[in-house]
Motif scaffolding. Structure first.
Motif, PDB file in Angstrom:
ATOM      1  N   MET A  76       0.836  -1.014   0.113  1.00 45.15           N
ATOM      2  CA  MET A  76       0.208   0.163  -0.180  1.00 45.15           C
ATOM      3  C   MET A  76       0.957   1.314   0.094  1.00 45.15           C
ATOM      4  O   MET A  76       0.498   2.263  -0.446  1.00 45.15           O
ATOM      5  CB  MET A  76      -0.974   0.115   1.298  1.00 45.15           C
ATOM      6  CG  MET A  76      -1.922  -1.263   1.152  1.00 45.15           C
ATOM      7  SD  MET A  76      -2.797  -1.012   2.685  1.00 45.15           S
ATOM      8  CE  MET A  76      -1.511  -0.425   4.076  1.00 45.15           C
ATOM      9  N   LYS A  77       2.096   1.275   0.656  1.00 47.25           N
ATOM     10  CA  LYS A  77       2.927   2.342   0.789  1.00 47.25           C
ATOM     11  C   LYS A  77       4.341   1.709   0.636  1.00 47.25           C
ATOM     12  O   LYS A  77       4.675   0.939   1.301  1.00 47.25           O
ATOM     13  CB  LYS A  77       2.670   3.019   2.256  1.00 47.25           C
ATOM     14  CG  LYS A  77       3.469   4.000   2.696  1.00 47.25           C
ATOM     15  CD  LYS A  77       3.262   5.309   1.933  1.00 47.25           C
ATOM     16  CE  LYS A  77       4.014   6.587   2.428  1.00 47.25           C
ATOM     17  NZ  LYS A  77       4.253   7.643   1.691  1.00 47.25           N
ATOM     18  N   LEU A  78       4.942   2.737  -0.183  1.00 47.43           N
ATOM     19  CA  LEU A  78       6.631   2.630  -0.257  1.00 47.43           C
ATOM     20  C   LEU A  78       7.407   4.057   0.254  1.00 47.43           C
ATOM     21  O   LEU A  78       6.560   5.054  -0.222  1.00 47.43           O
ATOM     22  CB  LEU A  78       7.223   2.320  -1.506  1.00 47.43           C
ATOM     23  CG  LEU A  78       6.717   0.816  -2.106  1.00 47.43           C
ATOM     24  CD1 LEU A  78       7.004   0.544  -3.504  1.00 47.43           C
ATOM     25  CD2 LEU A  78       7.466  -0.391  -1.164  1.00 47.43           C
ATOM     26  N   THR A  79       8.080   3.916   0.854  1.00 45.87           N
ATOM     27  CA  THR A  79       8.919   5.093   1.136  1.00 45.87           C
ATOM     28  C   THR A  79      10.362   4.848   0.680  1.00 45.87           C
ATOM     29  O   THR A  79      10.922   3.992   1.358  1.00 45.87           O
ATOM     30  CB  THR A  79       8.922   5.337   2.497  1.00 45.87           C
ATOM     31  OG1 THR A  79       7.401   5.733   3.044  1.00 45.87           O
ATOM     32  CG2 THR A  79       9.767   6.810   2.861  1.00 45.87           C
ATOM     33  N   ILE A  80      10.914   5.516  -0.191  1.00 45.34           N
ATOM     34  CA  ILE A  80      12.325   5.337  -0.731  1.00 45.34           C
ATOM     35  C   ILE A  80      13.286   6.578  -0.158  1.00 45.34           C
ATOM     36  O   ILE A  80      12.928   7.662  -0.396  1.00 45.34           O
ATOM     37  CB  ILE A  80      12.342   5.189  -2.276  1.00 45.34           C
ATOM     38  CG1 ILE A  80      11.152   4.168  -2.749  1.00 45.34           C
ATOM     39  CG2 ILE A  80      13.662   5.178  -2.750  1.00 45.34           C
ATOM     40  CD1 ILE A  80      11.301   4.228  -4.165  1.00 45.34           C
ATOM     41  N   TYR A  81      14.383   6.019   0.539  1.00 44.15           N
ATOM     42  CA  TYR A  81      15.290   7.115   1.303  1.00 44.15           C
ATOM     43  C   TYR A  81      16.483   6.870   0.058  1.00 44.15           C
ATOM     44  O   TYR A  81      16.939   5.853  -0.220  1.00 44.15           O
ATOM     45  CB  TYR A  81      15.557   6.675   2.386  1.00 44.15           C
ATOM     46  CG  TYR A  81      14.416   6.797   3.461  1.00 44.15           C
ATOM     47  CD1 TYR A  81      14.111   7.835   4.127  1.00 44.15           C
ATOM     48  CD2 TYR A  81      13.733   5.620   3.807  1.00 44.15           C
ATOM     49  CE1 TYR A  81      12.916   7.850   4.916  1.00 44.15           C
ATOM     50  CE2 TYR A  81      12.518   5.340   4.498  1.00 44.15           C
ATOM     51  CZ  TYR A  81      12.242   6.525   5.129  1.00 44.15           C
ATOM     52  OH  TYR A  81      11.255   6.709   5.853  1.00 44.15           O
ATOM     53  N   LEU A  82      16.940   8.133  -0.200  1.00 46.53           N
ATOM     54  CA  LEU A  82      18.057   8.032  -1.158  1.00 46.53           C
ATOM     55  C   LEU A  82      19.086   9.049  -0.852  1.00 46.53           C
ATOM     56  O   LEU A  82      18.870  10.048  -0.109  1.00 46.53           O
ATOM     57  CB  LEU A  82      17.745   8.792  -2.719  1.00 46.53           C
ATOM     58  CG  LEU A  82      16.565   7.680  -3.353  1.00 46.53           C
ATOM     59  CD1 LEU A  82      16.063   8.702  -4.443  1.00 46.53           C
ATOM     60  CD2 LEU A  82      17.162   6.651  -3.614  1.00 46.53           C
ATOM     61  N   VAL A  83      20.365   8.658  -1.034  1.00 51.16           N
ATOM     62  CA  VAL A  83      21.681   9.226  -0.514  1.00 51.16           C
ATOM     63  C   VAL A  83      22.505   9.558  -1.807  1.00 51.16           C
ATOM     64  O   VAL A  83      22.717   8.892  -2.535  1.00 51.16           O
ATOM     65  CB  VAL A  83      22.305   8.577   0.242  1.00 51.16           C
ATOM     66  CG1 VAL A  83      23.830   9.332   0.683  1.00 51.16           C
ATOM     67  CG2 VAL A  83      21.751   8.305   1.743  1.00 51.16           C
ATOM     68  N   GLY A  84      22.874  11.047  -1.936  1.00 46.33           N
ATOM     69  CA  GLY A  84      23.609  11.404  -3.164  1.00 46.33           C
ATOM     70  C   GLY A  84      22.855  11.602  -4.194  1.00 46.33           C
ATOM     71  O   GLY A  84      21.760  11.437  -4.397  1.00 46.33           O
ATOM     72  N   ASP A  85      23.777  11.758  -5.488  1.00 48.75           N
ATOM     73  CA  ASP A  85      23.076  11.961  -6.960  1.00 48.75           C
ATOM     74  C   ASP A  85      22.680  10.355  -7.250  1.00 48.75           C
ATOM     75  O   ASP A  85      23.142   9.517  -7.181  1.00 48.75           O
ATOM     76  CB  ASP A  85      24.170  12.151  -7.755  1.00 48.75           C
ATOM     77  CG  ASP A  85      24.579  13.728  -7.376  1.00 48.75           C
ATOM     78  OD1 ASP A  85      23.839  14.458  -7.067  1.00 48.75           O
ATOM     79  OD2 ASP A  85      25.967  14.117  -7.794  1.00 48.75           O
ATOM     80  N   VAL A  86      21.198  10.390  -7.624  1.00 52.56           N
ATOM     81  CA  VAL A  86      20.699   9.268  -8.056  1.00 52.56           C
ATOM     82  C   VAL A  86      19.970   9.643  -9.360  1.00 52.56           C
ATOM     83  O   VAL A  86      19.312  10.689  -9.333  1.00 52.56           O
ATOM     84  CB  VAL A  86      19.438   8.643  -7.043  1.00 52.56           C
ATOM     85  CG1 VAL A  86      18.849   7.438  -7.728  1.00 52.56           C
ATOM     86  CG2 VAL A  86      20.297   8.441  -5.734  1.00 52.56           C
ATOM     87  N   ASP A  87      20.161   8.898 -10.336  1.00 55.42           N
ATOM     88  CA  ASP A  87      19.544   8.788 -11.674  1.00 55.42           C
ATOM     89  C   ASP A  87      17.980   8.534 -11.498  1.00 55.42           C
ATOM     90  O   ASP A  87      17.722   7.357 -11.667  1.00 55.42           O
ATOM     91  CB  ASP A  87      20.229   7.963 -12.607  1.00 55.42           C
ATOM     92  CG  ASP A  87      19.551   8.340 -14.297  1.00 55.42           C
ATOM     93  OD1 ASP A  87      18.573   8.413 -14.319  1.00 55.42           O
ATOM     94  OD2 ASP A  87      20.394   7.816 -15.017  1.00 55.42           O
ATOM     95  N   MET A  88      17.202   9.714 -11.494  1.00 49.66           N
ATOM     96  CA  MET A  88      15.772   9.609 -11.132  1.00 49.66           C
ATOM     97  C   MET A  88      15.150   8.766 -12.286  1.00 49.66           C
ATOM     98  O   MET A  88      14.168   7.963 -12.216  1.00 49.66           O
ATOM     99  CB  MET A  88      14.998  10.681 -10.782  1.00 49.66           C
ATOM    100  CG  MET A  88      15.588  11.169  -9.526  1.00 49.66           C
ATOM    101  SD  MET A  88      15.345  10.210  -8.079  1.00 49.66           S
ATOM    102  CE  MET A  88      13.916  10.316  -7.868  1.00 49.66           C
TER     103      MET A  88
END
Length: 129
Positions: A76-88
């Motif tokens: 039902m829900k995803l939370t994505i945590y990212l560090v640094g430059d990420v190719d979106m």
């Protein structure tokens, strides 16, 4: 039988990419809340590339769901945590591949750091069945 629905509010902007603003859950269903999953392979290897980590993270989520007798469509829900430059663009493509036609709620956050310096991606998930 689908146990939740995605009412679309008419006075809120449309979702910007493959998700819903909300999920409504019916009564008498099981919930599973996953701890933040990291991009660690079963052999302990953590790749440097954020999208490779995301691929591993999503498979870790999938295996946790399977262990609870659930599937990706129960998320039902995803939370994505990212560090640094990420190719979106690559991130969105990988997420779309993993989700297929399923569109849960989604939050993506850029953070200063995760559990260790080699981790660039973490995903929390909430599922119901």
């Amino acid at each position: 039988m689908r146990i939740f629905r995605n009412p679309a509010p008419t006075r809120v902007h449309p979702p910007i990419a493959g998700f819903h603003h909300q999920v409504e859950i019916g009564q008498n269903h099981r919930w599973v809340v996953l701890s933040g999953q990291l991009g660690i392979r079963p052999d302990g290897h953590v790749p440097d590339d954020a999208i490779e980590q995301l691929t591993i993270v999503l498979e870790n989520v999938r295996w946790n769901l399977f262990a609870a007798d659930m599937r990706i469509n129960d998320v039902m829900k995803l939370t994505i945590y990212l560090v640094g430059d990420v190719d979106m663009d690559r991130l969105r493509a990988e997420l779309a591949r993993w989700l297929g036609r399923h569109e849960p709620t989604l939050t993506i956050l850029f953070v200063a750091g995760l559990a260790g310096p080699s981790f660039r991606v973490q995903v929390d998930a909430l599922a119901a069945h």
